[in-house]
Design a protein around this motif. Structure first.
Motif, PDB file in Angstrom:
ATOM      1  N   ARG A  63       0.826  -1.210   0.000  1.00 20.02           N
ATOM      2  CA  ARG A  63       0.000   0.000   0.000  1.00 20.02           C
ATOM      3  C   ARG A  63       0.862   1.262   0.000  1.00 20.02           C
ATOM      4  O   ARG A  63       0.500   2.284  -0.604  1.00 20.02           O
ATOM      5  CB  ARG A  63      -0.925  -0.009   1.218  1.00 20.02           C
ATOM      6  N   GLN A  64       1.994   1.206   0.667  1.00 20.60           N
ATOM      7  CA  GLN A  64       2.820   2.405   0.800  1.00 20.60           C
ATOM      8  C   GLN A  64       3.461   2.805  -0.526  1.00 20.60           C
ATOM      9  O   GLN A  64       3.499   3.978  -0.892  1.00 20.60           O
ATOM     10  CB  GLN A  64       3.904   2.177   1.861  1.00 20.60           C
ATOM     11  N   SER A  65       3.976   1.820  -1.265  1.00 22.02           N
ATOM     12  CA  SER A  65       4.647   2.121  -2.535  1.00 22.02           C
ATOM     13  C   SER A  65       3.733   1.956  -3.742  1.00 22.02           C
ATOM     14  O   SER A  65       4.131   2.262  -4.864  1.00 22.02           O
ATOM     15  CB  SER A  65       5.871   1.217  -2.706  1.00 22.02           C
ATOM     16  N   ASP A  66       2.513   1.449  -3.515  1.00 20.12           N
ATOM     17  CA  ASP A  66       1.561   1.196  -4.603  1.00 20.12           C
ATOM     18  C   ASP A  66       2.191   0.274  -5.651  1.00 20.12           C
ATOM     19  O   ASP A  66       2.134   0.529  -6.849  1.00 20.12           O
ATOM     20  CB  ASP A  66       1.108   2.519  -5.237  1.00 20.12           C
ATOM     21  N   ARG A  67       2.779  -0.814  -5.175  1.00 18.66           N
ATOM     22  CA  ARG A  67       3.444  -1.771  -6.065  1.00 18.66           C
ATOM     23  C   ARG A  67       3.075  -3.198  -5.668  1.00 18.66           C
ATOM     24  O   ARG A  67       2.778  -3.477  -4.496  1.00 18.66           O
ATOM     25  CB  ARG A  67       4.970  -1.640  -5.966  1.00 18.66           C
ATOM     26  N   ARG A  68       3.114  -4.084  -6.650  1.00 15.79           N
ATOM     27  CA  ARG A  68       3.099  -5.510  -6.338  1.00 15.79           C
ATOM     28  C   ARG A  68       4.490  -5.888  -5.851  1.00 15.79           C
ATOM     29  O   ARG A  68       5.488  -5.498  -6.455  1.00 15.79           O
ATOM     30  CB  ARG A  68       2.744  -6.333  -7.574  1.00 15.79           C
ATOM     31  N   ARG A  69       4.559  -6.663  -4.785  1.00 13.23           N
ATOM     32  CA  ARG A  69       5.844  -7.121  -4.270  1.00 13.23           C
ATOM     33  C   ARG A  69       5.822  -8.640  -4.190  1.00 13.23           C
ATOM     34  O   ARG A  69       4.766  -9.252  -3.967  1.00 13.23           O
ATOM     35  CB  ARG A  69       6.113  -6.537  -2.877  1.00 13.23           C
ATOM     36  N   SER A  70       6.973  -9.251  -4.353  1.00 13.16           N
ATOM     37  CA  SER A  70       7.046 -10.713  -4.298  1.00 13.16           C
ATOM     38  C   SER A  70       8.164 -11.144  -3.365  1.00 13.16           C
ATOM     39  O   SER A  70       9.219 -10.514  -3.305  1.00 13.16           O
ATOM     40  CB  SER A  70       7.262 -11.296  -5.697  1.00 13.16           C
ATOM     41  N   ARG A  71       7.913 -12.241  -2.671  1.00 13.31           N
ATOM     42  CA  ARG A  71       8.841 -12.753  -1.662  1.00 13.31           C
ATOM     43  C   ARG A  71       8.834 -14.271  -1.748  1.00 13.31           C
ATOM     44  O   ARG A  71       7.800 -14.883  -2.042  1.00 13.31           O
ATOM     45  CB  ARG A  71       8.366 -12.294  -0.284  1.00 13.31           C
ATOM     46  N   LEU A  72       9.956 -14.907  -1.521  1.00 14.44           N
ATOM     47  CA  LEU A  72      10.016 -16.365  -1.524  1.00 14.44           C
ATOM     48  C   LEU A  72       9.616 -16.903  -0.154  1.00 14.44           C
ATOM     49  O   LEU A  72      10.089 -16.422   0.886  1.00 14.44           O
ATOM     50  CB  LEU A  72      11.420 -16.856  -1.871  1.00 14.44           C
ATOM     51  N   TRP A  73       8.735 -17.895  -0.190  1.00 15.65           N
ATOM     52  CA  TRP A  73       8.318 -18.605   1.010  1.00 15.65           C
ATOM     53  C   TRP A  73       8.558 -20.096   0.791  1.00 15.65           C
ATOM     54  O   TRP A  73       8.704 -20.564  -0.339  1.00 15.65           O
ATOM     55  CB  TRP A  73       6.839 -18.363   1.299  1.00 15.65           C
ATOM     56  N   THR A  74       8.593 -20.829   1.888  1.00 14.81           N
ATOM     57  CA  THR A  74       8.749 -22.283   1.817  1.00 14.81           C
ATOM     58  C   THR A  74       7.614 -22.942   2.599  1.00 14.81           C
ATOM     59  O   THR A  74       7.109 -22.379   3.584  1.00 14.81           O
ATOM     60  CB  THR A  74      10.112 -22.731   2.377  1.00 14.81           C
ATOM     61  N   ILE A  75       7.216 -24.126   2.130  1.00 12.31           N
ATOM     62  CA  ILE A  75       6.149 -24.869   2.774  1.00 12.31           C
ATOM     63  C   ILE A  75       6.386 -26.353   2.548  1.00 12.31           C
ATOM     64  O   ILE A  75       6.981 -26.758   1.548  1.00 12.31           O
ATOM     65  CB  ILE A  75       4.761 -24.439   2.226  1.00 12.31           C
ATOM     66  N   HIS A  76       5.943 -27.163   3.487  1.00  6.45           N
ATOM     67  CA  HIS A  76       6.023 -28.613   3.347  1.00  6.45           C
ATOM     68  C   HIS A  76       4.866 -29.088   2.468  1.00  6.45           C
ATOM     69  O   HIS A  76       3.805 -28.466   2.416  1.00  6.45           O
ATOM     70  CB  HIS A  76       5.946 -29.264   4.736  1.00  6.45           C
ATOM     71  N   ALA A  77       5.054 -30.185   1.771  1.00 10.65           N
ATOM     72  CA  ALA A  77       4.038 -30.690   0.848  1.00 10.65           C
ATOM     73  C   ALA A  77       2.729 -31.033   1.542  1.00 10.65           C
ATOM     74  O   ALA A  77       1.680 -31.126   0.886  1.00 10.65           O
ATOM     75  CB  ALA A  77       4.560 -31.908   0.088  1.00 10.65           C
ATOM     76  N   ASP A  78       2.750 -31.225   2.858  1.00  6.64           N
ATOM     77  CA  ASP A  78       1.503 -31.493   3.575  1.00  6.64           C
ATOM     78  C   ASP A  78       0.854 -30.221   4.112  1.00  6.64           C
ATOM     79  O   ASP A  78      -0.157 -30.277   4.809  1.00  6.64           O
ATOM     80  CB  ASP A  78       1.741 -32.485   4.719  1.00  6.64           C
ATOM     81  N   GLY A  79       1.427 -29.055   3.794  1.00  7.15           N
ATOM     82  CA  GLY A  79       0.863 -27.781   4.215  1.00  7.15           C
ATOM     83  C   GLY A  79       1.442 -27.228   5.496  1.00  7.15           C
ATOM     84  O   GLY A  79       1.051 -26.134   5.921  1.00  7.15           O
TER      85      GLY A  79
END
Length: 679
Positions: A63-79
């Motif tokens: 909201r502050q920069s009025d931009r889409r931002r992307s970040r890497l996350w990790t998750i286990h295959a069972d959620g």
């Protein structure tokens, strides 16, 4: 009643601790315009080799920069074990695991970064002038291949004399002589081409492997022994006359020798070598100069021999694919009847459909499209579609139901009532063909009441809508409108013949298909026939302006980045070498009658519908000059009209969240202005 509502509101913080579900059901309200900043979606799943870990890109709205931002996350295959990997101040994308799964390469803010799994440490390992794409690891994990724009120094052919020392003259004129001199979203291009590089995986100086006046991009695949790369390119001197005629090439790293492995007239692209190193899979088709031609899946030996088409007689466009770990087949993705479909295609045997709920990455309007990757044990992780929220991640095992493993939009769904979406089929009045569409109902819909209707038309025109979340349409429904969206003739995912019914004939009877949809919905009894509205973007803007030149049944129209004059469009659009060859039978000056016959501007004399025009000022796909022509024509005729110009915006208007908000807000403003008002 008022007292009860106030008491409940005061209790919310306490109740939420015990019963989130019941509270959400009680306090849900319709979507608000600035809810665009609450949207998040998953994309680019990257499973870690020999592991249950999945890294993915989580996109959110700042909201502050009025931009889409992307970040890497990790998750286990069972959620389980959902955790961030990169910092919020990095715009991280393109995750790619090393073959051993010990390191993760990714791109952040235009540079290659590396994360070491054992220590959790990460850092920038490149110092590149331009952003890299298509990261690909060598089989031994020692090298990274990628493509990158490489500028060329081209001094101006004219040097002006007479400038005094210290004088401040105007900026020097810019001399252009390349055919592709601008691209939507990037603007005017510097001189140069995209080339393939390799770089040591521990960092260092990139080594350029390709050269010449050709663009080398797309998928890069390594030979199993690391001695060569496979890629696709159009390396023809007359590539502007054959814009789709690409080949699959082998690039021997040591000698830099480039060998073409395919040679047909048509595109051959996306080469991927099989895990056992015996086969190359790729997509392509025999070019018949049709506006819509479905990509087929092929395999060949690594020397280009034994070419064979897979997927049998499937009459759909293969959008992506990935080899099964045993090299005995491939997982493929395609759209069928507006739904993102995943299937397994063995090297010998029939296609096996696995699921049809892939999608959700096109969150502004309900376009098809999604992504997947192969996990161990022949499982898939993919972006799962829903009509209630953008893409989440799901894991799928053959002959089993998908398991959704993320809930990135849980906060949005908990607080807002999302309009219900219902499928509809109806017969075209032109030829009785079945036409597919969806009805989006406003929150609190009551079939015994009368509602205004918005017909929302997709772009392309060779594209497809489906049962997906669409923020722009949901925001319109939240204002009390029923929204109808359909896939008229010309849409993809219903076979090549259906898509090419408008070949050299657009717009035409696709207009009738749209009007038939409106009639079918009116027949259900809950639409106020005196409150019909029409809107659409790009190709949908074309059909909006075309429709109001054919009928006066709509109280108001909103045309978003439309084309209204095909003659001027072909000579202004960034993809002019493609459009002029595949969308029209002749060049504009050779057959001006054809161009004008299908141009909405030719019928502007019939228009009586108040019309809003909405276009980005930096749109090079459907340039704003198209909007200006129509605006001025309507002004000359004395028709109520307004033009909204979006500074700095390209054809992808929703890229900035505030523009994503502004578009439906202006559409609703315009429609409300012309709605019937109760006395």
């Amino acid at each position: 009643m008022l007292k009860t509502k106030r008491t409940l509101a005061l209790m919310l913080p306490l109740v939420a601790l015990f019963s989130t579900a019941s509270v959400a059901e009680t306090v849900k309200t319709p979507l608000q315009y600035d809810d665009v900043f609450l949207l998040e979606y998953a994309s680019a799943p990257a499973p870690r080799p020999s592991s249950e870990e999945i890294v993915f890109v989580r996109t959110w709205m700042d909201r502050q920069s009025d931009r889409r931002r992307s970040r890497l996350w990790t998750i286990h295959a069972d959620g389980s074990q959902l955790q961030p990997l990169t910092a919020n101040d990095q715009n991280a994308q393109q995750p790619a695991w090393s073959p051993m799964g010990d390191r993760l390469a990714y791109v952040a803010d235009g540079q290659i970064h590396m994360l070491w799994a054992s220590s959790g440490r990460s850092g920038q390992i490149s110092n590149l002038q331009f952003g890299p794409s298509s990261l690909s690891w060598s089989p031994d994990g020692q090298w990274l291949a990628f493509s990158m724009f490489t500028p060329e120094k081209r001094p101006a052919p004219v040097s002006l004399p007479g400038k005094p020392e210290g004088a401040e003259w105007a900026q020097a004129p810019i001399y252009l002589d390349s055919r592709q001199y601008r691209v939507d979203g990037a603007g005017y291009l510097p001189a140069g081409y995209r080339h393939i590089y390799i770089m040591p995986a521990e960092g260092g100086t990139p080594i350029q492997l390709t050269s010449g006046d050709y663009n080398h991009g797309g998928t890069i695949s390594w030979a199993s022994d690391g001695s060569a790369l496979y890629f696709s390119a159009n390396r023809r001197a007359d590539e502007h006359e054959q814009p789709l005629n690409s080949e699959v090439y082998e690039l021997t790293i040591e000698s830099r020798e480039i060998t073409a492995l395919t040679d047909r007239y048509g595109p051959d692209s996306n080469p991927q070598i099989s895990p056992n190193g015996d086969w190359i899979a790729y997509t392509g088709f025999d070019d018949r100069k049709l506006a819509q031609q479905n990509q087929k899946l092929y395999i060949m030996r690594t020397d280009g021999s034994a070419v064979r088409r897979l997927t049998g007689n499937l009459d759909q466009h293969i959008s992506s694919f990935e080899w099964a770990p045993n090299s005995q087949g491939l997982f493929v993705a395609f759209d069928a009847q507006g739904k993102g479909t995943l299937a397994y295609q063995p090297l010998e045997g029939d296609l096996n459909i696995l699921t049809d709920d892939m999608g959700g990455v096109a969150y502004s309007r309900p376009y098809t499209g999604g992504q997947f990757a192969v996990l161990s044990n022949n499982r898939l992780v993919y972006t799962q579609a829903s009509t209630e929220h953008p893409a989440e991640l799901a894991v799928l095992r053959a002959n089993d139901s998908p398991n959704t493993i993320t809930q990135l939009n849980r906060d949005l769904v908990a607080k807002r009532e999302i309009g219900k979406v219902e499928e509809i089929w109806y017969a075209s009045s032109v030829d009785e063909r079945d036409i597919h569409g969806w009805i989006m109902y406003p929150p609190g819909f009551d079939a015994n009441k009368q509602y205004p209707l918005i017909l929302e038309i997709h772009g392309g025109p060779h594209a497809a809508y489906g049962p997906y979340f669409a923020m722009e349409l949901q925001l319109m429904a939240a204002q009390g409108y029923v929204v109808l969206y359909t896939n008229p003739r010309g849409s993809t995912s219903y076979g090549e013949d259906f898509a090419n019914l408008i070949h050299h004939n657009y717009p035409s009877h696709d207009y009738n298909d749209l009007m038939d949809g409106v009639d079918a919905l009116i027949a259900k009894g809950f639409i106020n026939e005196d409150e019909l509205f029409i809107t659409g973007g790009s190709g949908g803007g074309v059909l909006t302006t075309w429709s109001i030149g054919q009928t006066d049944r709509f109280r108001a129209a909103a045309a978003v980045n439309p084309v209204i004059n095909w003659y001027s469009f072909v000579l202004n659009a960034d993809m002019y070498t493609y459009f002029s060859q595949y969308w029209f039978p002749d060049l504009p000056w050779e057959n001006p009658e054809h161009y004008l016959k299908h141009s909405p501007i030719s019928y502007v004399g019939n228009v009586s519908t108040p019309t809003l025009l909405f276009t980005g000022e930096a749109d090079h796909r459907t340039p704003i000059s198209e909007t200006e022509q129509y605006y001025q024509a309507l002004q000359l005729r004395g028709i109520d009209t307004a033009m909204v110009r979006v500074p700095g915006a390209s054809h992808a208007l929703h890229t900035r969240p505030s523009n994503h908000m502004a578009k439906p807000a202006y559409v609703i403003y315009w429609f409300e202005k012309y709605r019937e008002k109760s006395e």
